[in-house]
Design a protein around this motif. Structure first.
Motif, PDB file in Angstrom:
ATOM      1  N   ALA A   1      -4.659   6.235 -18.298  1.00  0.00           N
ATOM      2  CA  ALA A   1      -5.836   5.825 -17.511  1.00  0.00           C
ATOM      3  C   ALA A   1      -5.731   4.390 -17.004  1.00  0.00           C
ATOM      4  CB  ALA A   1      -7.111   6.000 -18.327  1.00  0.00           C
ATOM      5  N   ALA A   2      -5.132   3.492 -17.784  1.00  0.00           N
ATOM      6  CA  ALA A   2      -5.061   2.075 -17.392  1.00  0.00           C
ATOM      7  C   ALA A   2      -4.245   1.865 -16.120  1.00  0.00           C
ATOM      8  CB  ALA A   2      -4.519   1.235 -18.545  1.00  0.00           C
ATOM      9  N   PRO A   3      -2.987   2.360 -16.028  1.00  0.00           N
ATOM     10  CA  PRO A   3      -2.265   2.145 -14.772  1.00  0.00           C
ATOM     11  C   PRO A   3      -2.861   2.914 -13.597  1.00  0.00           C
ATOM     12  CG  PRO A   3      -0.914   3.397 -16.323  1.00  0.00           C
ATOM     13  CD  PRO A   3      -2.136   2.951 -17.055  1.00  0.00           C
ATOM     14  N   ILE A   4      -3.467   4.054 -13.857  1.00  0.00           N
ATOM     15  CA  ILE A   4      -4.125   4.805 -12.774  1.00  0.00           C
ATOM     16  C   ILE A   4      -5.291   3.977 -12.233  1.00  0.00           C
ATOM     17  CG2 ILE A   4      -5.492   6.850 -12.206  1.00  0.00           C
ATOM     18  CD1 ILE A   4      -3.764   8.344 -14.372  1.00  0.00           C
ATOM     19  N   ALA A   5      -6.128   3.468 -13.128  1.00  0.00           N
ATOM     20  CA  ALA A   5      -7.269   2.653 -12.698  1.00  0.00           C
ATOM     21  C   ALA A   5      -6.805   1.397 -11.981  1.00  0.00           C
ATOM     22  CB  ALA A   5      -8.139   2.282 -13.904  1.00  0.00           C
ATOM     23  N   ALA A   6      -5.773   0.743 -12.504  1.00  0.00           N
ATOM     24  CA  ALA A   6      -5.247  -0.463 -11.859  1.00  0.00           C
ATOM     25  C   ALA A   6      -4.730  -0.135 -10.453  1.00  0.00           C
ATOM     26  CB  ALA A   6      -4.133  -1.078 -12.704  1.00  0.00           C
ATOM     27  N   GLY A   7      -4.039   0.984 -10.323  1.00  0.00           N
ATOM     28  CA  GLY A   7      -3.524   1.386  -9.014  1.00  0.00           C
ATOM     29  C   GLY A   7      -4.625   1.691  -8.016  1.00  0.00           C
ATOM     30  N   VAL A   8      -5.651   2.392  -8.462  1.00  0.00           N
ATOM     31  CA  VAL A   8      -6.774   2.719  -7.576  1.00  0.00           C
ATOM     32  C   VAL A   8      -7.511   1.443  -7.155  1.00  0.00           C
ATOM     33  CG1 VAL A   8      -9.023   3.886  -7.484  1.00  0.00           C
ATOM     34  CG2 VAL A   8      -7.030   5.079  -8.420  1.00  0.00           C
TER      35      VAL A   8
ATOM     36  N   ARG B   1       0.844  -1.199   0.000  1.00  0.00           N
ATOM     37  CA  ARG B   1       0.000   0.000   0.000  1.00  0.00           C
ATOM     38  C   ARG B   1       0.878   1.247   0.000  1.00  0.00           C
ATOM     39  NH1 ARG B   1      -2.740  -2.031   3.779  1.00  0.00           N
ATOM     40  NH2 ARG B   1      -1.989  -0.721   5.448  1.00  0.00           N
ATOM     41  N   MET B   2       1.931   1.229   0.819  1.00  0.00           N
ATOM     42  CA  MET B   2       2.832   2.385   0.870  1.00  0.00           C
ATOM     43  C   MET B   2       3.489   2.623  -0.493  1.00  0.00           C
ATOM     44  SD  MET B   2       2.683   3.674   3.924  1.00  0.00           S
ATOM     45  CE  MET B   2       4.132   4.689   4.055  1.00  0.00           C
ATOM     46  N   ALA B   3       3.879   1.538  -1.146  1.00  0.00           N
ATOM     47  CA  ALA B   3       4.515   1.654  -2.458  1.00  0.00           C
ATOM     48  C   ALA B   3       3.502   1.909  -3.565  1.00  0.00           C
ATOM     49  CB  ALA B   3       5.297   0.373  -2.766  1.00  0.00           C
ATOM     50  N   GLY B   4       2.228   1.699  -3.287  1.00  0.00           N
ATOM     51  CA  GLY B   4       1.198   1.754  -4.319  1.00  0.00           C
ATOM     52  C   GLY B   4       0.837   3.134  -4.826  1.00  0.00           C
ATOM     53  N   LEU B   5       1.237   4.190  -4.123  1.00  0.00           N
ATOM     54  CA  LEU B   5       0.867   5.531  -4.577  1.00  0.00           C
ATOM     55  C   LEU B   5       1.698   5.960  -5.791  1.00  0.00           C
ATOM     56  CD1 LEU B   5      -1.001   7.881  -4.041  1.00  0.00           C
ATOM     57  CD2 LEU B   5       0.662   8.782  -2.415  1.00  0.00           C
ATOM     58  N   ALA B   6       2.978   5.628  -5.804  1.00  0.00           N
ATOM     59  CA  ALA B   6       3.847   6.051  -6.909  1.00  0.00           C
ATOM     60  C   ALA B   6       3.356   5.558  -8.274  1.00  0.00           C
ATOM     61  CB  ALA B   6       5.281   5.609  -6.645  1.00  0.00           C
ATOM     62  N   PRO B   7       2.937   4.271  -8.421  1.00  0.00           N
ATOM     63  CA  PRO B   7       2.449   3.845  -9.740  1.00  0.00           C
ATOM     64  C   PRO B   7       1.166   4.553 -10.188  1.00  0.00           C
ATOM     65  CG  PRO B   7       3.035   1.941  -8.409  1.00  0.00           C
ATOM     66  CD  PRO B   7       3.100   3.143  -7.515  1.00  0.00           C
ATOM     67  N   ILE B   8       0.456   5.159  -9.254  1.00  0.00           N
ATOM     68  CA  ILE B   8      -0.725   5.950  -9.629  1.00  0.00           C
ATOM     69  C   ILE B   8      -0.278   7.348 -10.064  1.00  0.00           C
ATOM     70  CG2 ILE B   8      -2.837   7.038  -8.753  1.00  0.00           C
ATOM     71  CD1 ILE B   8      -3.103   4.619  -6.838  1.00  0.00           C
ATOM     72  N   LEU B   9       0.700   7.889  -9.358  1.00  0.00           N
ATOM     73  CA  LEU B   9       1.125   9.270  -9.622  1.00  0.00           C
ATOM     74  C   LEU B   9       1.952   9.420 -10.898  1.00  0.00           C
ATOM     75  CD1 LEU B   9       2.046  10.319  -5.988  1.00  0.00           C
ATOM     76  CD2 LEU B   9      -0.103  10.633  -7.211  1.00  0.00           C
ATOM     77  N   LEU B  10       2.795   8.435 -11.191  1.00  0.00           N
ATOM     78  CA  LEU B  10       3.652   8.548 -12.378  1.00  0.00           C
ATOM     79  C   LEU B  10       2.861   8.720 -13.672  1.00  0.00           C
ATOM     80  CD1 LEU B  10       6.536   6.115 -11.473  1.00  0.00           C
ATOM     81  CD2 LEU B  10       6.690   8.581 -11.826  1.00  0.00           C
ATOM     82  N   PRO B  11       1.832   7.911 -13.934  1.00  0.00           N
ATOM     83  CA  PRO B  11       1.084   8.148 -15.185  1.00  0.00           C
ATOM     84  C   PRO B  11       0.309   9.471 -15.176  1.00  0.00           C
ATOM     85  CG  PRO B  11       0.216   6.225 -14.012  1.00  0.00           C
ATOM     86  CD  PRO B  11       1.423   6.691 -13.276  1.00  0.00           C
ATOM     87  N   ILE B  12      -0.046   9.966 -13.997  1.00  0.00           N
ATOM     88  CA  ILE B  12      -0.689  11.285 -13.950  1.00  0.00           C
ATOM     89  C   ILE B  12       0.324  12.338 -14.377  1.00  0.00           C
ATOM     90  CG2 ILE B  12      -1.703  13.048 -12.446  1.00  0.00           C
ATOM     91  CD1 ILE B  12      -2.890  10.713 -10.774  1.00  0.00           C
ATOM     92  N   TYR B  13       1.534  12.234 -13.831  1.00  0.00           N
ATOM     93  CA  TYR B  13       2.580  13.199 -14.174  1.00  0.00           C
ATOM     94  C   TYR B  13       2.924  13.142 -15.664  1.00  0.00           C
ATOM     95  CZ  TYR B  13       6.861  15.883 -13.989  1.00  0.00           C
ATOM     96  OH  TYR B  13       7.824  16.835 -14.199  1.00  0.00           O
TER      97      TYR B  13
END
Length: 165
Positions: free
Chosen positions: A52-59, A30-42
Motif C-alpha cells: 500500500a505504501a508505494p502504491i499510495a506514494a505513486g498515486v 509521469r510516463m515512468a511513474g506508472l511502473a512503480p504503482i503497478l509493481l507492488p500491485i503485482y
C-alpha cells in the motif's frame, strides 16, 4: 465537458499548471511513474499490506507531478510541444486537423484496451498480460504526445499565416 477538459479539471490544470505540466521532466517522470504503482500491485501477495505504501506514494506523485516542475513558457523539446498541443486540443478540438481526430480516438481506444489487459494481468497475477497491457498504454501515450506535437506545430503555422495576411 469533453474527456480532455475533464482530465485537466481533475488535475487542477490552469494556465500556470499547464506550463508546469509541459516541462519535459514532468512528462518523463509521469510516463515512468506508472511502473512503480503497478509493481507492488503485482507483488501484493509477497509484500502484503506493505504494498500500500508505494502504491499510495505513486498515486500521490501522479497527482502532484503536473504542478511540481518549473513552468515552460516557450516549448522547445518534443515533450513540451506535445503538452502544449494537448492544451490546444483540450481547449478547442477544432484546432486539430480532421486527420488527427480519428488517430487520437484510436490511440485512446488502444490505451483503454491496454489498461483492461493490464488490470486482468494484475488481478490474475499473470506477468505477460500485465506487462503487455502496460506496454500498450505506454506506447499509446507516446503516440498521443506525437499527435499533439503535430497539432501544436500546425497551430503555430496557422497563427504565422494569419499574422502574415
Amino acid at each position: 465537458m469533453k474527456l480532455t477538459q475533464a482530465a485537466a479539471a481533475t488535475f487542477g490544470l490552469d494556465d500556470d499548471s499547464w506550463k508546469r505540466h509541459a516541462n519535459a521532466w514532468s512528462v518523463w517522470t509521469r510516463m515512468a511513474g506508472l511502473a512503480p504503482i503497478l509493481l507492488p500491485i503485482y507483488f501484493r501477495d509477497t509484500l502484503g499490506w506493505w504494498a500500500a505504501a508505494p502504491i499510495a506514494a505513486g498515486v500521490i506523485w501522479m497527482w502532484i507531478n503536473p504542478h511540481a516542475f518549473k513552468p515552460v513558457h516557450e516549448p522547445r523539446s518534443w515533450a513540451e510541444k506535445g503538452i502544449y498541443g494537448e492544451k490546444m486540443y483540450a481547449a478547442d478540438h477544432s484546432l486539430a486537423a480532421e486527420a488527427h481526430r480519428p488517430a487520437l480516438r484510436w490511440l485512446i481506444a488502444m490505451a483503454a484496451a491496454g489498461a483492461a489487459i493490464m488490470v486482468y494481468g494484475l488481478v490474475r497475477v499473470e506477468a505477460w498480460p500485465a506487462v503487455f497491457g502496460w506496454a500498450l498504454v505506454f506506447v499509446s501515450q507516446l503516440w498521443q504526445i506525437d499527435r499533439f506535437v503535430a497539432i501544436y506545430e500546425e497551430g503555430l503555422r496557422r497563427a504565422a499565416a494569419t499574422t502574415q495576411s
